[in-house]
Design a protein around this motif. Sequence first.
Motif, PDB file in Angstrom:
ATOM      1  N   LEU A 196      53.739   4.898 -10.469  1.00 40.18           N
ATOM      2  CA  LEU A 196      54.083   6.129  -9.777  1.00 40.18           C
ATOM      3  C   LEU A 196      53.258   6.183  -8.500  1.00 40.18           C
ATOM      4  N   ALA A 197      53.896   6.494  -7.378  1.00 42.87           N
ATOM      5  CA  ALA A 197      53.202   6.511  -6.094  1.00 42.87           C
ATOM      6  C   ALA A 197      53.340   7.868  -5.421  1.00 42.87           C
ATOM      7  N   GLY A 198      52.229   8.367  -4.849  1.00 44.68           N
ATOM      8  CA  GLY A 198      52.262   9.657  -4.176  1.00 44.68           C
ATOM      9  C   GLY A 198      51.061   9.835  -3.274  1.00 44.68           C
ATOM     10  N   VAL A 199      50.989  10.994  -2.653  1.00 42.34           N
ATOM     11  CA  VAL A 199      49.859  11.356  -1.805  1.00 42.34           C
ATOM     12  C   VAL A 199      49.059  12.446  -2.525  1.00 42.34           C
ATOM     13  N   GLY A 215      53.728   4.778 -20.829  1.00 43.61           N
ATOM     14  CA  GLY A 215      53.987   3.502 -20.161  1.00 43.61           C
ATOM     15  C   GLY A 215      53.454   3.428 -18.749  1.00 43.61           C
ATOM     16  N   LEU A 216      52.931   4.544 -18.247  1.00 45.00           N
ATOM     17  CA  LEU A 216      52.459   4.587 -16.862  1.00 45.00           C
ATOM     18  C   LEU A 216      51.121   3.853 -16.751  1.00 45.00           C
ATOM     19  N   THR A 217      51.152   2.690 -16.135  1.00 43.75           N
ATOM     20  CA  THR A 217      49.940   1.874 -16.020  1.00 43.75           C
ATOM     21  C   THR A 217      49.244   2.030 -14.675  1.00 43.75           C
ATOM     22  N   HIS A 218      49.996   2.394 -13.633  1.00 49.73           N
ATOM     23  CA  HIS A 218      49.410   2.527 -12.304  1.00 49.73           C
ATOM     24  C   HIS A 218      49.922   3.791 -11.621  1.00 49.73           C
ATOM     25  N   ALA A 219      48.987   4.602 -11.145  1.00 51.03           N
ATOM     26  CA  ALA A 219      49.309   5.757 -10.314  1.00 51.03           C
ATOM     27  C   ALA A 219      48.635   5.507  -8.970  1.00 51.03           C
TER      28      ALA A 219
END
Length: 508
Positions: A241-244, A265-269
């Motif tokens: 998941l990518a954000g500011v 399952g979210l391994t990278h934010a």
Amino acid sequence: MNAVDRLWEHARNAPDSIALRVGEQSWTYGQVRDLVAAWAQRLTDAGIEPGDRVLLVAPTSQEFAVVHQAILAVGAIGVTVNSASTSVELEYFLTDAECSLAIAWHETVDVAQQAATATGIDLWTLEAGDIETGPGADLDLPRSMQPDDTGVLLYTSGTTGKPKGAELTHGNIVACAEIVSGTLESDSSDRVGTALPLFHVFGQICVMVATFQVGASLSLLRPFSGEGLLRMAAAHRLTVLAGVPTMWNAMLHADVEVSRDDLAGLTHALSGGAALPLAVADAFRERFGCRVLDGYGLSETTGAGTSAKLSPRRKEGSVGPALNRLEACVVDSEGNPVPFGERGEVALAGPVIMKGYWRRPEATAEVMRGKWFLTGDIGKQDEDGDIWILDRKKDLVIRGGYNVYPREIEEVLYTHPDLREVAVIGVPDDRLGEEVAAVYAPHPGRVVESSALRAWLEERLAQYKVPRIYHEVAELPKGSTGKILKRQLDRGSVLEHGMKVTRDRSAS
């Protein structure tokens, strides 16, 4: 070489793999390739040739993704700009880039038409759903380009003058996609999601192109809401998941039934675009079980620079060391490296550094020192190579001869339980030259007294760093990426309406 080569490769080798998701809709790599080819045919039929500039004004959408890839596939240069741009701004972009064609989202077509008419440039309207297969499969696509051929032209914010177009080459774009996906150890099984604007380097290249690089799937959300992004992350079982920072803050305070189990399952934010307050990162991990990884990059570096993921251990406030294949150092005003731990300007080098500013050799020379790009950001570096971004060079406040770095104060303010958003700025002062002001938005229903806030800060900061002026607002101004825009804060209004809190903690 062409920046969309890998999309074609995945369409040949895994045509049924999901490439793109928006809501309940999805498109396979084979379908996306055919859609891109159809748009490439339209561009070619209109006379667009390699090197021609095409303005694309569209929000985050499947249509943006397809048209953007088509522009690159035919060897043209994509000029992607904010979909909220005014007609005056669009006229400037069209003229400065000497565009051959403009393509604008249907909701902004009236504004774009004014700019196109003023410049005599053809305008196409991009309607929702305006992607379909058709002729184009027989075109020789993607066109073969040289690594140094410009692929996209991204205009800087223009906070210090008129916006400048950073020329990012096909080599830059491919290198960034390889570096980002390699750092995350991504593969075709990943499911990436974002609500970032795709006209910005972070969403466009570090997320979209990097996802297509490895054959993973990309989920898009528009408009952004904390609730919506969390629900999409759970429904699409996202792994990345990518954000500011403002997005993580909004998700953190979202009233939604999404738990850490839903995001198992979210391994990278991934966070970028601005400094991520530590308090927000820690609280997000506590609530959802995933560490938010801060990174650092600029439009001029294709969005890549450093990543906290590469640090051997967590270091508070650090954006990590340089990404693989990149170098980072901190230099003084003469461009010489400073000792570890000392403040200076952050410089980056590597295959992601822009070709230069579009037709501005003098501006390019100002930021390049041999292989090094001078970022304009103040930072420090430790013996492990980890970088701390302390502030923007232009945001530095000089109060009575003391250098005050707003981000340091903002980091402290974000730990206050009643504050939702903060910005620290310098305002004119007859005696000191500049005074430090804190502009803040409390959480709904919370009351924050200026005198109490100053007293709270005095326990945590040296006296010369403590703001003397406090101004409460309902919400801070933000750009299209969600980044807080300090330049839109009216210094005069802050002086007029803000509360000046004296040393004895009483209002004056």
